[in-house]
Write a protein that holds these residues in place. Sequence first.
Motif, mmCIF file in Angstrom:
data_model
loop_
_atom_site.group_PDB
_atom_site.id
_atom_site.type_symbol
_atom_site.label_atom_id
_atom_site.label_comp_id
_atom_site.label_asym_id
_atom_site.label_seq_id
_atom_site.Cartn_x
_atom_site.Cartn_y
_atom_site.Cartn_z
ATOM 1 N N LEU A 226 -4.071 -9.792 8.899
ATOM 2 C CA LEU A 226 -4.531 -8.771 9.839
ATOM 3 C C LEU A 226 -3.436 -7.763 10.178
ATOM 4 O O LEU A 226 -3.736 -6.632 10.605
ATOM 5 N N GLN A 227 -2.192 -8.144 9.982
ATOM 6 C CA GLN A 227 -1.081 -7.231 10.266
ATOM 7 C C GLN A 227 -0.763 -6.311 9.089
ATOM 8 O O GLN A 227 0.037 -5.385 9.228
ATOM 9 N N ILE A 228 -1.394 -6.535 7.938
ATOM 10 C CA ILE A 228 -1.191 -5.654 6.786
ATOM 11 C C ILE A 228 -1.921 -4.337 7.047
ATOM 12 O O ILE A 228 -3.114 -4.331 7.347
ATOM 13 N N PRO A 229 -1.252 -3.203 6.952
ATOM 14 C CA PRO A 229 -1.869 -1.931 7.354
ATOM 15 C C PRO A 229 -2.992 -1.455 6.440
ATOM 16 O O PRO A 229 -4.008 -0.931 6.916
ATOM 17 N N SER A 230 -2.861 -1.622 5.131
ATOM 18 C CA SER A 230 -3.861 -1.078 4.209
ATOM 19 C C SER A 230 -4.973 -2.081 3.913
ATOM 20 O O SER A 230 -4.750 -3.296 3.878
ATOM 21 N N ALA A 231 -6.168 -1.541 3.682
ATOM 22 C CA ALA A 231 -7.317 -2.386 3.348
ATOM 23 C C ALA A 231 -7.127 -3.054 1.993
ATOM 24 O O ALA A 231 -7.500 -4.216 1.797
ATOM 25 N N SER A 232 -6.536 -2.322 1.042
ATOM 26 C CA SER A 232 -6.297 -2.896 -0.289
ATOM 27 C C SER A 232 -5.297 -4.046 -0.218
ATOM 28 O O SER A 232 -5.433 -5.047 -0.930
ATOM 29 N N GLY A 233 -4.295 -3.908 0.656
ATOM 30 C CA GLY A 233 -3.324 -4.988 0.836
ATOM 31 C C GLY A 233 -3.958 -6.218 1.432
ATOM 32 O O GLY A 233 -3.659 -7.354 1.033
ATOM 33 N N LYS A 234 -4.838 -5.995 2.418
ATOM 34 C CA LYS A 234 -5.561 -7.123 3.018
ATOM 35 C C LYS A 234 -6.421 -7.835 1.986
ATOM 36 O O LYS A 234 -6.457 -9.067 1.922
ATOM 37 N N TYR A 235 -7.129 -7.039 1.175
ATOM 38 C CA TYR A 235 -8.016 -7.633 0.157
ATOM 39 C C TYR A 235 -7.211 -8.430 -0.867
ATOM 40 O O TYR A 235 -7.593 -9.539 -1.245
ATOM 41 N N LYS A 236 -6.076 -7.873 -1.299
ATOM 42 C CA LYS A 236 -5.252 -8.564 -2.290
ATOM 43 C C LYS A 236 -4.717 -9.885 -1.753
ATOM 44 O O LYS A 236 -4.726 -10.909 -2.450
ATOM 45 N N ALA A 237 -4.273 -9.872 -0.490
ATOM 46 C CA ALA A 237 -3.752 -11.102 0.115
ATOM 47 C C ALA A 237 -4.863 -12.133 0.288
ATOM 48 O O ALA A 237 -4.675 -13.325 0.010
ATOM 49 N N PHE A 238 -6.032 -11.662 0.743
ATOM 50 C CA PHE A 238 -7.140 -12.595 0.955
ATOM 51 C C PHE A 238 -7.645 -13.168 -0.362
ATOM 52 O O PHE A 238 -8.027 -14.344 -0.425
ATOM 53 N N SER A 239 -7.648 -12.364 -1.421
ATOM 54 C CA SER A 239 -8.185 -12.820 -2.707
ATOM 55 C C SER A 239 -7.375 -13.974 -3.283
ATOM 56 O O SER A 239 -7.896 -14.783 -4.044
ATOM 57 N N THR A 240 -6.081 -14.066 -2.920
ATOM 58 C CA THR A 240 -5.264 -15.177 -3.414
ATOM 59 C C THR A 240 -5.641 -16.501 -2.747
ATOM 60 O O THR A 240 -5.267 -17.568 -3.238
ATOM 61 N N CYS A 241 -6.374 -16.419 -1.630
ATOM 62 C CA CYS A 241 -6.763 -17.626 -0.892
ATOM 63 C C CYS A 241 -8.246 -17.964 -1.032
ATOM 64 O O CYS A 241 -8.668 -19.060 -0.650
#
Length: 313
Positions: A226-241
């Motif tokens: 949630l602290q990642i500013p960009s939506a693409s960054g959030k998606y990339k981090a979530f996709s690894t989990c």
Amino acid sequence: MDGGNQSGVPEFLLLGITESPEGQQLLFWMFLSMYLVTVVGNVLIILAISFDSRLHTPMYFFLANLSFTDLFFVTNTIPKMLVNLQSQNKAISYVGCLIQLYFLISLVTLDNFILATMAYDRYVAICRPLHYIVAMSPGLCIMLLCFCWVTCLLYGLFLVLFMTRVTFCGSQKIHYIFCEMYVLLSLACSNTQVIKTVQMISGCLFFFTPLGIIIMSYVWIVRAILQIPSASGKYKAFSTCASHMAVVSLFYGTLSTVYLQPVHTYSLRESVATVMYAVVAPMMNPFIYSLRNKDMQGAMGRLFLGKTFQRVT
């Protein structure tokens, strides 16, 4: 708990889910298909990770061990189940039943531990990325895995040794698909209060401790995402989990349906849930990790097509 000589109990009868010949024939083909899919899927996961250097990372190291555990788990139960569905003789020896119970307890517990270790790996990767190489070094990963295996194998031995002190008498018919501890205790004619208490306390410890680690890991992971500013960054981090979260939900959802209830209500009604965690969950894990994982898809392609796939990609 009374000790006794079990020589008068040479075998149990595994009657399964249904005694209808038509139902047994249907279940045979269904379980055979699911078993073959499970074996092929998990073997491919292990081979893809073993032969692709791109996947020689802690996450895939633990995934390969999870696949091996699932492969071992279904092989411990389903082949005997298939034989019983095709045979009039549904007997399993007393020793054979305890061996099956030992691996059942050990491998289910090992699944718990490996899933918790994988959650910790994702926590370090997302929340402490600069420390990942040190925190998840090859030596530490091997030590974590050895700890999981040794602890779970000793835990299975601990409970099975308790079971050897239980005396059985009367009917030895098990209306179940494999030798399960609660079902066996329901057939005992000796006092089982001590072993039930030990099983409940230790079971809660070995069930809720890994689950607690998983929950806490994902609480910190969600906060970090949630602290990642960009939506693409959030998606990339979530996709690894995402794949791990799906496997955890399937495993704990089916397992809790079977075991998180009073012992006296444990009956044939839980057979469907048992099939879900004993057969369906190990079968689905390779699909979950392959369908949404580009690295795994690439490794599968290279495993089958070799240099041809590399030129295409």
